[in-house]
Design a protein around this motif. Structure first.
Motif, short mmCIF file in Angstrom:
data_model
loop_
_atom_site.label_atom_id
_atom_site.label_comp_id
_atom_site.label_asym_id
_atom_site.label_seq_id
_atom_site.Cartn_x
_atom_site.Cartn_y
_atom_site.Cartn_z
N LEU A 184 0.86 -1.19 0.00
CA LEU A 184 0.00 0.00 0.00
C LEU A 184 0.90 1.23 0.00
O LEU A 184 1.75 1.39 0.88
CB LEU A 184 -0.91 0.00 1.24
CG LEU A 184 -1.78 1.25 1.39
CD1 LEU A 184 -2.79 1.36 0.26
CD2 LEU A 184 -2.48 1.26 2.74
N GLU B 153 0.85 5.27 0.34
CA GLU B 153 -0.01 6.38 0.77
C GLU B 153 0.85 7.63 0.86
O GLU B 153 1.89 7.61 1.53
CB GLU B 153 -0.51 6.08 2.20
CG GLU B 153 -1.89 5.51 2.28
CD GLU B 153 -2.27 5.23 3.74
OE1 GLU B 153 -1.55 4.43 4.38
OE2 GLU B 153 -3.24 5.80 4.21
N LYS C 6 -3.65 7.43 -2.41
CA LYS C 6 -3.19 6.08 -2.07
C LYS C 6 -3.51 5.08 -3.17
O LYS C 6 -4.48 5.26 -3.92
CB LYS C 6 -3.75 5.62 -0.73
CG LYS C 6 -5.27 5.55 -0.63
CD LYS C 6 -5.71 4.70 0.53
CE LYS C 6 -5.75 5.48 1.85
NZ LYS C 6 -6.40 4.69 2.92
N ALA D 208 -2.67 0.58 -4.19
CA ALA D 208 -2.00 -0.70 -3.87
C ALA D 208 -1.24 -1.16 -5.12
O ALA D 208 -1.83 -1.25 -6.19
CB ALA D 208 -3.03 -1.75 -3.47
N GLY E 258 -6.46 1.59 -3.14
CA GLY E 258 -5.83 1.56 -1.82
C GLY E 258 -6.84 1.44 -0.69
O GLY E 258 -6.51 0.95 0.39
#
Lengths: 374, 369
Positions: free
Chosen positions: A34, A36, A66, A68, A113
């Protein structure tokens, strides 16, 4: 979302937290990091739901957001790139990611995210501070003795006992046991908890070599380690640890002192000739002579070695699994070791002959019953 | 003649083979099945069902073991189909072995319904192997209400062939002096290990009986048939020194089939795997075994052969796992690209896993807690 960062700095941070990510087929998003960004700080998280790690670093960025990003493909790419600036540009609606580095452009698809599991925070925590070197040494000394027996989950972790005088770490698999005690660390409140093996393995590889402070926070369910820019949070093993104090024999009249590396190397040779399943070796002590022997009847293999030692007590003969002794001697420091015994069916105690003033190491190993005592 | 056997005293070997075992047990336990064509195995309505055993009444219609149940139904629309009750057969098998053990401890079970007995030195000092075989047959009939066929000879191979000669309820003795003549007249298809494909190959080579095989040198046999050539060379001369092994371990169990017409589509291949998986499954049940490795064997129309296998952490023996694993292994071979002439599934790795508990038991390692 766009940001620019150096490949080598990013790779180092990703490698530090990568161990916590999981190749879960149940929850594929766990195969992602992740990313961010908030106010120019990039926080990277990885988790397998039991253990999570996060790290943060400053990046060049104008906006927050954010996403992933698949961990494997990202790590592989970064490993092959030379040290240079790399820019990430993420489409906030499709989560497709475009990476530019030097003359190369790479596209991959990320995930939302918001779908990444929330990294837990430890609430109502107590805390204790420890030097990274102390924690690192405690893990090194105990991890090898942790059990893999999932039927007895309590023993699949390291038992930590905090008190106002010292901190004690205990690991056992029911055959061998290690108690590692530090007098230079303590906690205001006395408490105990069991840390899972995976979290300790991750800590061991990510703890810095230089002596920085590690803050450890814990409550009933989780523990939180913070050092440098890295955070590690893990679920505690919610089990009752066996009463280990009760199995440490108190009265051991037979005391053997021997050079650690001589003893270790002798066992390494003798075990080659032992039964491949039991690794059983025979220790026979008469006067100041230690005879170590093994045999594998199926293959007509046998080995005998004689070592001189300092011995105080009655002549005796005792069997051990040599693999256990080798692991323990490997993990004990010091030039000479002290092996304390009572009878051939009770635990042997192994410790360094001379103690560091701050640390107290005690190892325990149960013998193997020999068929015949000559 | 018998170079090897002449120099020593002859062994006395009995091969006992129960007659239509599963079907006979069903007919014994269910009087309503008696005298009717009965098929034990997969039901014809189901996919891939095959015949495990057919009663003698059903065999008259041409129904045979390993035949698809659908085909069996076509041959005999009146046949009764019942599912096998393996637990019942295992219990009967245990009772049969108890009868054997009155005469000898050298018993080598081949499956639930078949065994070799070495009665060279029998426990009751009866002396005559023929007499012992008769007594065993009588005991099976009187105590279990079942019939068995027995073959008596001086080695396993001939005893096994002998038990097949007067089936059902047969008893056949082939003594040392009769062996060579007997082997010479035996059609090649009856030789142990000669399936229909090898038999076909032998016929093309002009080999029809044991006598024809005997004309060939050991080298020629090995050149034509590989390692088994050595075995054929000896067996056709009545030489078989394999001992009756009471604790022989089964290393693998397999079923395979060579197809009359090469398979070209994945559907055909999967349908055959469905059927072969049932055969393997039945054999596992018959031997009361579970295996950890499943192997798929494929021979293409150009005779190129490949095997693919998968192992499991714990032993398996259920039909579902065997079938799906075989199909998965097949799908990894890009099926459909080449024609297939043979498919086989085998199960192996029966050996017990050495568990930690077991190690502790062997080593007498003491515990803290």
């Amino acid at each position: 979302m766009r940001f620019i960062v150096s490949t080598s700095i990013l790779l180092k941070q990703l490698q530090a937290v990568n161990g916590a990510s999981s190749s879960s087929t149940v929850l594929p998003i766990l195969e992602n990091f992740l990313f961010e960004i908030k106010d120019g700080i990039l926080t990277i998280s990885a988790t397998d739901l039991q253990t999570s790690m996060t790290t943060s670093l400053p990046v060049e960025s104008k906006e927050d957001g954010k996403v992933a990003i698949p961990s494997k493909i990202l790590l592989e790419t970064l490993k092959t790139l030379p040290d240079q600036p790399i820019s990430f540009s993420v489409d906030d609606s499709t989560f497709s990611i475009e990476i530019s580095a030097g003359d190369g452009k790479y596209k991959l698809s990320g995930e939302n995210g918001e779908d990444f599991p929330k990294i837990p925070v430890v609430e109502n925590a107590s805390s204790v501070n420890m030097q990274a070197s102390v924690l690192s040494e405690a893990i090194n000394k105990t991890l090898f003795a942790v059990s893999n027996d999932e039927l007895r989950p309590a023993m699949t972790g390291v038992f930590c006992q905090l008190s106002s005088e010292h901190v004690t770490f205990v690991a056992t698999d029911a055959h061998k046991l290690v108690r590692y005690r530090r007098k230079d660390a303590s906690s205001d409140s006395a408490t105990t908890f069991i840390l899972p093996k995976k979290a300790l393995t991750l800590l061991k590889s990510s703890l810095p070599g230089d002596d920085v402070g590690v803050s450890v926070e814990y409550n009933n369910t989780s523990a939180f380690f913070r050092f440098g820019n890295i955070n590690l949070i893990c679920r505690l093993i919610d089990e009752r640890y066996p009463d280990y104090e009760a199995v440490i024999p108190q009265n051991n009249p037979n005391k053997l002192i021997i050079d650690r590396s001589l003893f270790l190397n002798c066992l390494r040779r003798v075990v080659i000739f032992a039964n491949k399943t039991t690794h059983q070796v025979r220790l026979k002590i008469t006067g100041s002579e230690l005879n170590i022997s093994s045999e594998d009847i199926d293959f007509s293999n046998e080995a005998h070695e004689r070592l001189s030692c300092q011995y105080e007590g009655e002549d005796m003969e005792i069997g051990f699994n040599a693999k256990f002794l080798i692991e323990m001697l490997n993990n004990l420091g010091g030039e000479e070791v002290l092996l304390e015994m009572s009878t051939p069916n009770r635990a042997g105690l192994l410790m360094p002959q001379t103690h560091d003033e701050h640390e107290d190491v005690l190892m325990l190993v149960m013998p193997v019953m020999l068929n015949s005592y000559a | 003649m018998m170079q090897a056997a002449m120099s020593t005293t002859f062994r006395k070997i009995i091969h006992i083979d129960m007659d239509a075992f599963y079907a006979s047990v069903e007919q014994r336990d269910h009087p309503e099945y008696r005298g009717k064509p009965l098929v034990v195995g997969g039901l014809p309505e189901g996919r891939g069902g095959v015949v495990a055993t057919a009663s003698y009444e059903a065999r008259k219609f041409g129904i045979r073991s390993a035949m698809p149940s659908k085909q069996a139904l076509q041959l005999c629309p009146d046949a009764l189909f019942v599912r096998p009750r393996f637990d019942a057969y295992k219990e009967v098998s245990r009772q049969i072995r108890e009868i054997f053990s009155r005469y000898t401890d050298l018993i080598e079970p081949l499956s639930l319904d078949e065994a070799y007995l070495d009665v060279t030195h029998d426990k009751l000092n009866i002396g005559s192997a023929l007499e012992i075989a008769q007594q065993i047959k009588d005991a099976i009939r009187n105590e279990l209400q079942l019939t068995a066929s027995a073959g008596v000879s001086i080695n396993k191979f001939v005893a096994k062939i002998a038990s097949d000669i007067n089936k059902p309820d047969g008893l056949k003795f082939i003594g040392p002096s009769a062996i060579e003549a007997f082997m010479e007249n035996l059609p090649v298809g009856k030789f142990h290990g000669v399936g229909k494909v090898t038999a076909e190959k032998m016929k093309k080579m002009g080999l029809h009986t044991g006598a024809d095989l005997k004309q060939l040198s050991e080298d020629e046999l090995v050149r034509s048939f590989g390692k088994t050539g050595h075995f054929y060379y000896r067996i056709v001369r009545g030489i078989d020194e394999r001992e009756v092994q009471p604790h022989r371990e089964t290393k693998s169990l397999a079923a395979e089939d060579t197809f009359a017409a090469d398979l070209t589509t994945i559907e055909e291949m999967e349908a055959q795997l469905d059927r072969i998986a049932v055969l393997v499954y039945n054999r596992l049940e018959k031997h009361n075994l579970k295996g950890r490795t499943i192997t798929l064997k494929i021979k293409y129309s150009d005779f190129k052969q490949i095997t693919r296998n998968r192992s499991f952490a714990a032993p398996v023996a259920d039909l579902e796992t065997i079938t799906t694993t075989a199909k998965q292994l097949l799908s990894a071979t890009s099926p459909g690209e080449s024609k297939i002439r043979l498919l086989g599934i085998s199960m192996s790795n029966f050996g017990e896993v050495v568990t930690r508990q077991k190690v502790e038991k062997i080593s007498a390692q003491l515990k803290l807690f």
